[in-house]
Design an enzyme around this catalytic site. Structure first.
Site, mmCIF file in Angstrom:
data_model
loop_
_atom_site.group_PDB
_atom_site.id
_atom_site.type_symbol
_atom_site.label_atom_id
_atom_site.label_comp_id
_atom_site.label_asym_id
_atom_site.label_seq_id
_atom_site.Cartn_x
_atom_site.Cartn_y
_atom_site.Cartn_z
ATOM 1 N N LYS A 1 0.842 -1.202 0.000
ATOM 2 C CA LYS A 1 0.000 0.000 0.000
ATOM 3 C C LYS A 1 0.877 1.252 0.000
ATOM 4 O O LYS A 1 2.094 1.161 0.231
ATOM 5 C CB LYS A 1 -0.914 -0.033 1.225
ATOM 6 C CG LYS A 1 -0.146 -0.068 2.534
ATOM 7 C CD LYS A 1 -1.019 -0.517 3.694
ATOM 8 C CE LYS A 1 -0.197 -0.465 4.978
ATOM 9 N NZ LYS A 1 -0.929 -1.023 6.125
ATOM 10 N N TYR B 134 16.323 29.560 6.362
ATOM 11 C CA TYR B 134 15.192 30.188 7.046
ATOM 12 C C TYR B 134 15.427 30.256 8.552
ATOM 13 O O TYR B 134 15.887 29.287 9.162
ATOM 14 C CB TYR B 134 13.903 29.390 6.802
ATOM 15 C CG TYR B 134 13.295 29.603 5.449
ATOM 16 C CD1 TYR B 134 12.911 30.871 5.006
ATOM 17 C CD2 TYR B 134 13.085 28.524 4.589
ATOM 18 C CE1 TYR B 134 12.338 31.056 3.757
ATOM 19 C CE2 TYR B 134 12.504 28.695 3.340
ATOM 20 C CZ TYR B 134 12.131 29.975 2.934
ATOM 21 O OH TYR B 134 11.561 30.156 1.702
HETATM 22 C C1 LIG Z 1 -0.036 -1.890 6.731
HETATM 23 C C2 LIG Z 1 -0.539 -3.213 7.167
HETATM 24 C C3 LIG Z 1 0.328 -4.298 7.305
HETATM 25 C C4 LIG Z 1 1.837 -4.139 7.259
HETATM 26 O O1 LIG Z 1 2.259 -3.540 8.448
HETATM 27 P P1 LIG Z 1 3.811 -3.254 8.790
HETATM 28 O O2 LIG Z 1 3.780 -2.758 10.181
HETATM 29 O O3 LIG Z 1 4.258 -2.218 7.814
HETATM 30 O O4 LIG Z 1 4.531 -4.532 8.613
HETATM 31 C C5 LIG Z 1 -0.217 -5.534 7.577
HETATM 32 N N1 LIG Z 1 -1.555 -5.692 7.715
HETATM 33 C C6 LIG Z 1 -2.417 -4.666 7.618
HETATM 34 C C7 LIG Z 1 -3.870 -4.899 7.807
HETATM 35 C C8 LIG Z 1 -1.942 -3.391 7.357
HETATM 36 O O5 LIG Z 1 -2.795 -2.358 7.281
#
Ligand SMILES: *Cc1c(COP(=O)(O)O)cnc(C)c1O
Length: 344
Positions: free
Chosen positions: A36, A243
Site C-alpha cells: 500500500k 530560514y
Molecule cells: C499496513 C498493514 C500491514 C503491514 O504492516 P507493517 O507494520 O508495515 O509490517 C499488515 N496488515 C495490515 C492490515 C496493514 O494495514
C-alpha cells in the site's frame, strides 16, 4: 524527460533478502507483502515485481485505485479497505479481492454475487473489521473466504494485548470457511510462531524498517535518497544560513546546497540533525531544511562542486531518531520528484 536532480537508490538484493528473512521467520506460514501507499513510497509495481520473482504470492494494498495501478501485471492482490459502493465495478472486474470489514460491506458483496474475498476481524485494535460476536453469530457463513485476518495494535511493544489478540483469532479457527488465517505484520513476525498462522503480511521490514530489536541484525537498508549539489559557497564566521537563521558558522565553513527538501519527504526534523555522505566523509545538514533545498557542511569533502551527488543517511531506525519522524513516515513521505532507480 530531463534527468531529475534527486533520486532514490533502491536495492533489489536488500529487498529480496529482507523478504526471504521474513519468510524464513514465518516458519510454515506463507509470507506476503504490504505494498500500500505505493509500496511504502518505493513504487508498488517495482516492489511487487521483485518480490514475486523471489516467490512472494500475496500482496496487500489499501484502495482500489492502488489495485488498478497493478492490474494486468499478474499479482494476487487484496484490498485492505474492503469494497465501498464506488468500488464494486472494479471489484467485479476481478483485478483483486476485497478484505471485507463491515456488515454493510459483506451484504454488498453478497448482493454483488459474492465470490472469493478476505475478511478482517477486529480483535482489539478497534480500527477496521467485523467483531468476534458478529462472526460467532454467523455473519460470515457461506462466504467464500480466502483469508480471515486480524491486525495487531501493539506488535512493536511487549504488550499483553498481543497474546490476547492472537488467542482471539485462534478461537475463530474452524468457525468460518476461510482457507487461511493471518495476523502478523512486520513486528508480529518477530513475536514468534504463535503469531504466524498461515500467512504473514510484512510491510515496513521489507523496506528496511526495524520495528522490534529482534529484527535489527536481520534486515538490510533498501532505500537511499541521493541529491545533486546546486551551489557551493563559503560561510564566513558569524554568518547564518537558511530560514530563521538556525545555524550560525563559528568559523569559515564550506557549504553545499542540495536539491532536496521537505516537499520530497526529507522532513524539517532533519534540520541541524540529518547527514549526507560522500564516500566516508560525513556532511552534516546545517540550518533548517526548506521545501526544496537543504544545506550541508562539506568541510569533510571540500572538493565537491556544483553538479556532484551526495547520499543522505537513511538507515531507518537512526534516521527516525534523528528526525523525530516514524520509520513509516520516512518511507511513505518520499515524494514524486525522485527518480526511482533500482539497482541489482
Ligand atoms: C499496513 C498493514 C500491514 C503491514 O504492516 P507493517 O507494520 O508495515 O509490517 C499488515 N496488515 C495490515 C492490515 C496493514 O494495514
Amino acid at each position: 524527460m530531463t534527468d531529475a536532480p534527486l533520486r532514490l537508490r533502491l536495492d533489489t538484493a536488500a529487498l529480496v533478502a529482507n523478504w526471504r528473512a521474513l519468510d524464513a521467520l514465518s516458519g510454515a506460514a506463507a509470507c506476503g507483502a504490504a505494498i500500500k501507499a505505493d509500496g511504502y513510497g518505493l513504487g508498488a509495481a517495482g516492489v511487487a515485481e521483485r518480490l514475486a520473482g523471489a516467490g512472494c504470492r500475496d500482496f496487500f494494498v489499501a484502495t482500489w485505485r492502488e489495485a488498478e495501478r497493478l492490474a494486468g501485471l499478474g499479482f494476487d492482490v487484496a484490498v485492505l479497505h474492503g469494497a465501498r459502493a464506488e468500488d464494486m465495478a472494479a471489484a467485479a472486474s476481478g483485478i483483486a479481492r476485497p478484505v471485507l470489514n463491515t456488515a454493510t460491506q459483506i451484504a454488498r458483496w453478497r448482493e454483488g454475487g459474492g465470490g472469493r474475498c478476505d475478511v478482517m476481524v477486529d480483535t482489539g485494535m478497534n480500527r477496521l473489521g467485523v467483531s468476534i460476536a458478529e462472526v460467532e453469530d454467523g455473519l460470515l457463513d457461506g462466504l467464500a473466504i480466502d483469508t480471515l485476518m486480524s491486525h495487531l495494535a501493539c506488535a512493536d511493544e511487549d504488550s499483553a494485548m498481543n497474546a490476547r489478540q492472537a488467542t482471539a483469532l485462534r478461537e475463530l479457527g474452524g468457525r468460518t470457511a476461510a482457507r487461511r488465517m493471518s495476523l502478523a505484520n512486520s513486528a508480529g513476525i518477530a513475536l514468534g510462531a504463535d503469531y504466524a498462522f498461515d500467512l504473514t503480511r510484512p510491510g515496513l521490514a521489507l523496506y528496511g524498517g526495524v520495528p522490534r530489536g529482534e529484527l535489527a541484525g536481520v534486515l538490510h537498508q533498501v532505500v537511499t535518497p541521493e541529491a545533486q549539489i546546486l551551489q557551493r559557497r563559503t560561510l564566513a564566521a558569524g554568518e547564518s544560513i537558511g530560514y530563521n537563521a538556525l545555524f550560525t558558522a563559528t568559523a569559515a565553513t564550506e557549504v553545499a546546497i542540495l536539491n532536496i527538501g521537505y516537499a520530497d519527504g526529507y522532513w524539517r526534523g532533519f534540520s541541524n540533525a540529518g547527514c549526507a555522505r560522500v564516500g566516508d566523509a560525513a556532511l552534516p545538514v546545517i540550518g533548517r531544511v526548506s521545501m526544496d533545498l537543504t544545506a550541508i557542511s562539506v568541510a569533510a569533502a571540500p572538493g565537491l562542486v556544483e553538479g556532484d551527488w551526495v547520499s543522505l543517511d537513511y538507515a531507518l531506525p537512526a534516521a527516525a531518531a534523528a528526525s523525530g519522524m516514524s520509520q513509516y513516515e520516512l518511507l511513505t513521505g518520499l515524494g514524486q520528484r525522485f527518480a526511482r532507480v533500482w539497482t541489482a
